[in-house]
Design a protein around this motif. Structure first.
Motif, PDB file in Angstrom:
ATOM      1  N   ASN B  77       0.912  -1.106   0.018  1.00  0.00           N
ATOM      2  CA  ASN B  77       0.269   0.074  -0.047  1.00  0.00           C
ATOM      3  C   ASN B  77       0.868   1.295  -0.089  1.00  0.00           C
ATOM      4  O   ASN B  77       0.361   2.094  -0.723  1.00  0.00           O
ATOM      5  CB  ASN B  77      -0.872   0.054   1.338  1.00  0.00           C
ATOM      6  N   GLU B  78       1.979   1.237   0.831  1.00  0.00           N
ATOM      7  CA  GLU B  78       2.619   2.530   0.775  1.00  0.00           C
ATOM      8  C   GLU B  78       3.161   2.451  -0.514  1.00  0.00           C
ATOM      9  O   GLU B  78       3.571   3.840  -0.914  1.00  0.00           O
ATOM     10  CB  GLU B  78       4.128   2.138   1.941  1.00  0.00           C
ATOM     11  N   LEU B  79       3.901   1.459  -1.196  1.00  0.00           N
ATOM     12  CA  LEU B  79       4.219   1.636  -2.646  1.00  0.00           C
ATOM     13  C   LEU B  79       3.334   2.305  -3.506  1.00  0.00           C
ATOM     14  O   LEU B  79       3.992   3.170  -4.316  1.00  0.00           O
ATOM     15  CB  LEU B  79       4.730   0.294  -3.089  1.00  0.00           C
ATOM     16  N   ALA B  80       2.150   1.617  -3.306  1.00  0.00           N
ATOM     17  CA  ALA B  80       1.227   2.249  -4.320  1.00  0.00           C
ATOM     18  C   ALA B  80       0.978   3.876  -3.965  1.00  0.00           C
ATOM     19  O   ALA B  80       0.771   4.618  -5.034  1.00  0.00           O
ATOM     20  CB  ALA B  80       0.048   1.381  -4.125  1.00  0.00           C
ATOM     21  N   LYS B  87      -3.211  -0.235  -5.604  1.00  0.00           N
ATOM     22  CA  LYS B  87      -2.569  -1.037  -4.924  1.00  0.00           C
ATOM     23  C   LYS B  87      -2.354  -2.386  -5.884  1.00  0.00           C
ATOM     24  O   LYS B  87      -1.301  -3.121  -5.584  1.00  0.00           O
ATOM     25  CB  LYS B  87      -3.155  -1.395  -3.695  1.00  0.00           C
ATOM     26  N   SER B  88      -3.277  -2.787  -6.839  1.00  0.00           N
ATOM     27  CA  SER B  88      -3.019  -4.054  -7.405  1.00  0.00           C
ATOM     28  C   SER B  88      -1.780  -3.719  -8.391  1.00  0.00           C
ATOM     29  O   SER B  88      -1.079  -4.678  -8.710  1.00  0.00           O
ATOM     30  CB  SER B  88      -4.369  -4.198  -8.229  1.00  0.00           C
ATOM     31  N   THR B  89      -1.794  -2.669  -8.897  1.00  0.00           N
ATOM     32  CA  THR B  89      -0.615  -2.633  -9.887  1.00  0.00           C
ATOM     33  C   THR B  89       0.660  -2.470  -9.153  1.00  0.00           C
ATOM     34  O   THR B  89       1.602  -3.014  -9.693  1.00  0.00           O
ATOM     35  CB  THR B  89      -0.845  -0.925 -10.580  1.00  0.00           C
ATOM     36  N   ALA B  90       0.622  -1.857  -8.075  1.00  0.00           N
ATOM     37  CA  ALA B  90       1.829  -1.950  -6.935  1.00  0.00           C
ATOM     38  C   ALA B  90       2.150  -3.224  -6.866  1.00  0.00           C
ATOM     39  O   ALA B  90       3.424  -3.539  -6.816  1.00  0.00           O
ATOM     40  CB  ALA B  90       1.566  -1.107  -5.878  1.00  0.00           C
ATOM     41  N   SER B  91       1.330  -4.033  -6.520  1.00  0.00           N
ATOM     42  CA  SER B  91       1.571  -5.338  -6.327  1.00  0.00           C
ATOM     43  C   SER B  91       2.065  -6.378  -7.267  1.00  0.00           C
ATOM     44  O   SER B  91       2.933  -6.927  -7.334  1.00  0.00           O
ATOM     45  CB  SER B  91       0.136  -6.253  -5.882  1.00  0.00           C
ATOM     46  N   ARG B  92       1.545  -5.850  -8.458  1.00  0.00           N
ATOM     47  CA  ARG B  92       2.054  -6.606  -9.710  1.00  0.00           C
ATOM     48  C   ARG B  92       3.335  -6.338 -10.150  1.00  0.00           C
ATOM     49  O   ARG B  92       4.390  -6.892 -10.435  1.00  0.00           O
ATOM     50  CB  ARG B  92       1.350  -6.293 -10.849  1.00  0.00           C
TER      51      ARG B  92
END
Lengths: 179, 179
Positions: B77-80, B87-92
């Motif tokens: 979440n922090e990255l996103a 957050k889905s994009t960040a996760s990928r």
DNA sequence: AATAGTAGTTGGCATATACAACTATTAATA
DNA sequence: TATTAATAGTTGTATATGCCAACTACTATT
């Protein structure tokens, strides 16, 4: 997957690379600029993703439309050059704008291969509205700064963009890695 | 396709919008800044598309890696948030970096839902090399400018990025269109 | 006339990104 | 405490972006 190197030919050996040590102040400026620019890019991309949709067009389409409207007419290749994109990408972006009725394709009479992209009335009008919106927003943002700083900002950003453009055009691949 | 409006709720009516006429000098600065920034963005995006591949990672992955390395550890979440992405994009994006061995995922002990992203040694090292490359390039570019201008540029870009970030975070949808 | 070059389009592929639905976990509350 | 709500992250789905390569249709060269 090993970190594969796919940069174009001719880089580190042909470019005059500055030694990292050089001038400490310069080095620090470079560091700060690097951080600030990457932040700026991200936040602007985000803003633009969110904004362009207001007029039913994408960010790339917005840039393309602006380019064509300002130029009056433009070939696909010219558009690609201005947007730093492959001509195929430019062609497809133009497709989108043609579908939406904002651009028209017109074959050139001089050279039968060439396609001129021409803004429609609606394209011109939408572009103007987008520009106005942007202007209002930038004015709001700039009003936080002192007048002298304000005009310095715009000049410096322009100069920076210009420097990068020159650098990108000459440097080909900017990859300075050998492994 | 009619230009559909999909902006979020609450914009032009709730935001204090400057009248376009306002101060002519401000207006002109805003215009120029708008043009200069869009040029800057395009050319930087192009440069980055071309560069990141040197280390086998994409532009977004590069930003993400930098963020995590600098922070030491970071949740998805922090990255996103930092990248202005879903957050889905960040996760990928994190997936890609984990696959390449540059990041590791670690479940948080305090809160079982949270995943901490941790840079690996190789991730840290690659990040440092990328930073150095960038620094060299920026130093080269900045060396064209006078020292005072140089430091002014970096400060202004930082301030600009900051202003935009603040604006984006508060403004929600920046769509000021009603039709 | 034949060959080479150029402008643009299309096919194929990979990445990027959002939104929505889902899982697993923690917090709130009745 | 048992149920409900909220949160962190992942996965499914759809679209956009973008490159390269192959193709079509012209134009230029020889």
């Amino acid at each position: 997957m090993p970190t594969t190197i796919v940069g174009r030919e001719g880089f580190s050996t042909t470019l005059p690379i500055l030694e990292p040590a050089a001038d400490p102040a310069l080095r620090e400026d470079a560091q700060h600029l690097s951080g600030a620019l990457s932040e700026l890019i991200r936040v602007l991309q985000f803003r633009d993703r969110d904004r362009a949709c207001c007029y039913g067009i994408s960010v790339s389409q917005c840039y393309a439309l602006k380019g064509v409207v300002e130029a009056g007419a433009m070939t696909v290749n010219e558009l690609a050059g201005q947007l730093y994109l492959d001509k195929s990408t430019a062609s497809r972006i133009a497709n989108g704008l043609v579908d939406k009725g904002l651009l028209a394709r017109k074959r050139d009479h001089e050279d039968g291969r060439v396609v001129q992209l021409i803004p429609t009335l609606e394209g011109t009008s939408i572009c103007a509205r987008i520009e106005e919106d942007l202007e209002v927003e930038y004015a709001e943002l700039l009003s936080d700064f002192d007048p002298e700083i304000r005009s310095a900002i715009t000049k410096l950003v322009a100069r920076l963009a210009h420097s990068f453009a020159a650098r990108v055009e000459t440097a080909g691949g900017s990859c300075s890695v050998a492994s």
